[in-house]
Design a protein around this motif. Structure first.
Motif, short mmCIF file in Angstrom:
data_model
loop_
_atom_site.label_atom_id
_atom_site.label_comp_id
_atom_site.label_asym_id
_atom_site.label_seq_id
_atom_site.Cartn_x
_atom_site.Cartn_y
_atom_site.Cartn_z
N ASN A 56 4.84 2.32 -5.84
CA ASN A 56 4.29 2.32 -4.49
C ASN A 56 2.87 2.87 -4.48
O ASN A 56 2.54 3.78 -3.76
CB ASN A 56 5.19 3.13 -3.54
N GLY A 104 0.05 1.08 -3.80
CA GLY A 104 -0.89 0.17 -3.13
C GLY A 104 -0.22 -1.09 -2.64
O GLY A 104 1.00 -1.23 -2.73
N TYR A 105 -1.04 -2.01 -2.11
CA TYR A 105 -0.49 -3.27 -1.58
C TYR A 105 0.16 -4.05 -2.71
O TYR A 105 -0.27 -3.98 -3.86
CB TYR A 105 -1.61 -4.12 -0.95
N ASP A 106 1.20 -4.80 -2.37
CA ASP A 106 1.88 -5.62 -3.37
C ASP A 106 1.16 -6.96 -3.47
O ASP A 106 1.32 -7.83 -2.62
CB ASP A 106 3.34 -5.83 -3.00
N LEU A 107 0.33 -7.10 -4.50
CA LEU A 107 -0.48 -8.32 -4.64
C LEU A 107 0.30 -9.46 -5.28
O LEU A 107 0.05 -10.63 -4.99
CB LEU A 107 -1.72 -8.02 -5.47
N HIS A 127 3.14 -10.68 -4.81
CA HIS A 127 3.85 -11.59 -3.90
C HIS A 127 2.93 -12.56 -3.19
O HIS A 127 3.38 -13.55 -2.62
CB HIS A 127 4.68 -10.79 -2.90
N LEU A 128 1.62 -12.26 -3.21
CA LEU A 128 0.66 -13.22 -2.64
C LEU A 128 0.54 -14.45 -3.54
O LEU A 128 0.47 -15.59 -3.06
CB LEU A 128 -0.72 -12.58 -2.51
#
Lengths: 472, 472
Positions: B193, B195-198, B200-201
């Motif tokens: 956890n 930062g943003y979960d990149l 999945h983009l």
């Protein structure tokens, strides 16, 4: 109301949106401006308590129009200062606790749609009333933390080994975007390949990209059988191999694999009434291994033979299917944090490494600590099944400890995080970044990844009004 | 080499990067410019076959510098034209098939790191050689499709009910970004956890946001026991309730719940040698239910009693633990698509609805079809456990069918998709959008969600060079 004069009109407008009885100002905001650990406190123009998504959207639009920053807040149980305002004061805390409706439960689809303000306990109860399980389990804050915060921080906890993190338990989201528009992504579909997956952007973003107001959660069948083992070991390296061995035999039934160091057990025995040594002999480490299953059948033989077949490295272990006996073991694990509080402060780390490298992490970190700080006390424990270790460092003597923490916290962090880095781990496994690790992460994350995060933040929140000073 | 003169220098530069023997131009590009169904074909300046991530990055930078669009391609098994170039010709196909290294397998961490060009079969074999399971299962294209494409399309298949979609099987990614920089997100952590979960983009973005060059995949223990049931039913509504009932009893062991309509079975029996009626009597629908488990123990009694305890709505069913007997049933399901091909073309739909509403979907869609097109033939089957139905429409008579498809495809789609919309479903459950549904999706997705997708596309790929004309 002690507020900067120029903000008065804004506060009246906010009160008109949520109702005067759903807004706090001045000294009354204090409880919502500090975190539970008392580590962070800030100031807010007001704390507003919207009762539905439309009110959230209106508050956000009001804040955007007046360039006021918004701090989304649930149960305010963040361990990283993620849900409290900064000190500069020109922020509004948007607390979602009044949005606590269970909108729908579809037990045939194994889903439920809940609002952000539901406590985790409420969500779990509603699932149980429909003979279903919602597996997210945070024992320390179960009754206070709210599902919106659980999702915004991608909470972990005890169920992750089998059911995944909070992120993995979500099918759809409703989000109020930084411009005040409402994205209705409340789909309850197991499969949907009709575009980019937006929900995973908001989950774990700690409220910096938008405000999660509702979610479609996955439900599971309720386990009917359970067996628990307490295993004594002399070295975490044995635990690493034992975990892989048990998993290959017990498969999905393996639902917990926790590690407790001797020092962790000692402080629990010292501070928590009614706790006892699991075995007559003392050991360096203990494992709590749980196997449960929806199918009704005894699991203790399978778990016992899995451990026996591992070989000679296990000096002592016991298996039980008795709930009370198991709970007595779990008390040793679940009370570690509480026992630590009573024992005094420590330098805490919530880190993860690949499961295969947990033993290396503990060995290398211990060596670094003991050589740099002779006599240091290390309390290591946690979700070994997820590679997630809570690694806490302090000095046994209280006076000495004060100075140690005051002078050495940064140096201790660097030593521990350096080991994490070398093992390909993360300096925040389950607690998030918040304010606590916002600066630190920059030294440990690929600059390109930070740049991508910033560009996404800039795209979704160009004014930077969503929970500023957190994460990025 | 038939190429627009002005592109010659670029092609020489590309050849210098990947090697002259790893690039095709002119007529030789043809096999890579059309999809397997022969539904889409375009043109490419060249097809390049980089051998490593650095070469991919160099090709991308070359294309960016010359404003040439890139079509990432794996096994080119997309059913939506997602992996073939457009017709305008000024595109380069970047085929990853030469990047087929299994970089590492960590059987203790239950992970493996693989390159995008590994076929799904290769990945599954490498897992098995390490006594582990990689559960993604696409029977039709197992030997051709590549893991990079599986992740870029968030592939589904037969294992989703128990193990999730491709997205759920990934811990980390390596991606070449649209500007040619390499994002190394190859973390093999169960919890992170920071930062943003990149990742999945990029998963499910169909190559429009970047090129997935490698991934860290989750592995699982290998099932040791299995039981399969074939269940005759008269109405899908019974299947919906039976699924919830069996899941509450069999829990995680439930690994497949497929539905086969009478018409689907008929064309299989007609076209596939060695297939036979599962029961002496003919029924309107059949279910294939599979239960398997890592723990070694008989599962047939549990599955049998789960079905028996459901009550009187099941006219006939059988359960087996014999692999050959089970495979004979599975042949009836796995050969439906192949049998359809031999039977002639049809108007195909890959849709999903909440599992609880699958029966409503079939009933409403059937009614709409029969009233609009008397005599129409509907072949409905699929992953009922995921709410994912393949719903195919044609006319029995071949001549009549030609005209029907030529004239009615759009109208048929609108009727089917309208039902999907009313039931809160998705018009693309597992195949993605590609070119096929790029226009259509705009009528069925929230404009705000499309706007968010476009803003992310604009942020990551401002020049719009990554697989243009797909998804958005």
């Amino acid at each position: 109301m002690q507020i900067p004069g120029m903000a008065t009109d804004i506060l009246y407008a906010a009160a008109a949106i949520v109702g005067g009885d759903a807004m706090l100002t001045g000294e009354f905001t204090a409880p919502y401006c500090a975190d539970k650990r008392g580590r962070y406190s800030g100031n807010a123009l007001a704390v507003v308590f919207p009762s539905d998504t439309q009110q959230v959207a209106k508050i956000v639009r009001l804040c955007v129009a007046n360039r006021i920053a918004i701090v989304p807040q649930g149960g305010n149980t963040s361990l990283c200062g993620g849900s409290v305002p900064l000190t500069e004061g020109r922020q509004i805390v948007l607390n979602l606790s009044r949005m606590k409706r269970i909108r729908t439960v579809d037990s045939v689809n194994y889903t439920m749609t809940v609002e952000a303000g539901c406590t985790l306990a409420n969500v779990r109860e509603a699932a149980e009333q429909n003979n279903r399980l919602f597996p997210l389990e945070l024992t320390a804050t179960l009754d206070y933390c709210e599902i919106g915060g659980n999702l915004s921080t991608n909470a972990g906890g005890n169920g992750v080994l089998r059911y995944g993190n909070a992120r993995d338990l979500v099918l759809g989201l409703e989000v109020v975007l930084p411009d005040g528009r409402i994205w209705n992504g409340l789909r309850s579909l197991r499969k949907d390949n009709s575009g980019y997956d937006l929900k995973h952007l908001f989950i774990g973003a700690e409220g910096t990209l938008g405000i999660i107001t509702a979610a479609v959660l996955k439900l599971f069948p309720r386990p009917q059988s359970s067996a628990t083992a307490c295993v004594a070991i002399t070295d975490p390296e044995i635990a690493v191999r034992l975990l892989a061995h048990i998993r290959a035999i017990c498969g999905d039934t393996l639902s917990a694999f926790e590690i407790i160091s001797r020092s962790s057990l000692d402080i629990v025995l010292r501070h928590i009434p009614g706790t006892t040594e699991p075995f007559a002999k003392r050991y360096d480490y203990y494992l709590l291994v749980q196997s449960n299953d929806v199918l009704q059948r005894p699991l203790d033989d399978a778990l016992r033979s899995a451990i026996q077949s591992f070989g000679a490295d296990i000096p002592e272990f016991a298996v039980t299917t008795d709930a009370d006996a198991a709970e007595n073991w779990w008390k040793l694990r679940k009370n570690i944090s509480d026992a630590q509080k009573r024992d005094g402060v420590s330098i805490k780390h919530d880190v993860s490494v690949p499961v295969s490298r947990v033993a290396e992490f503990i060995a290398c970190a211990d060596t670094a600590m003991h050589s740099a700080y002779p006599g240091v006390r290390i309390v290591a424990f946690g979700h070994m099944g997820d590679g997630n270790i809570h690694y806490n460092v302090s000095m046994p003597d209280a006076e000495q400890n004060k100075a140690f923490i005051a002078q050495q916290e940064g140096a201790v962090n660097r030593l521990v995080y350096q080991v994490v880095r070398e093992l390909g781990g993360s300096i925040s496994a389950e607690h998030g970044l918040g304010q606590l690790k916002r600066e630190t992460i920059r030294a440990y994350k690929d600059p390109l990844e930070l740049e991508l995060m910033r560009s996404i933040k800039q795209t979704l929140d160009p004014q930077g009004l969503m929970n500023p000073g957190k994460v990025l």
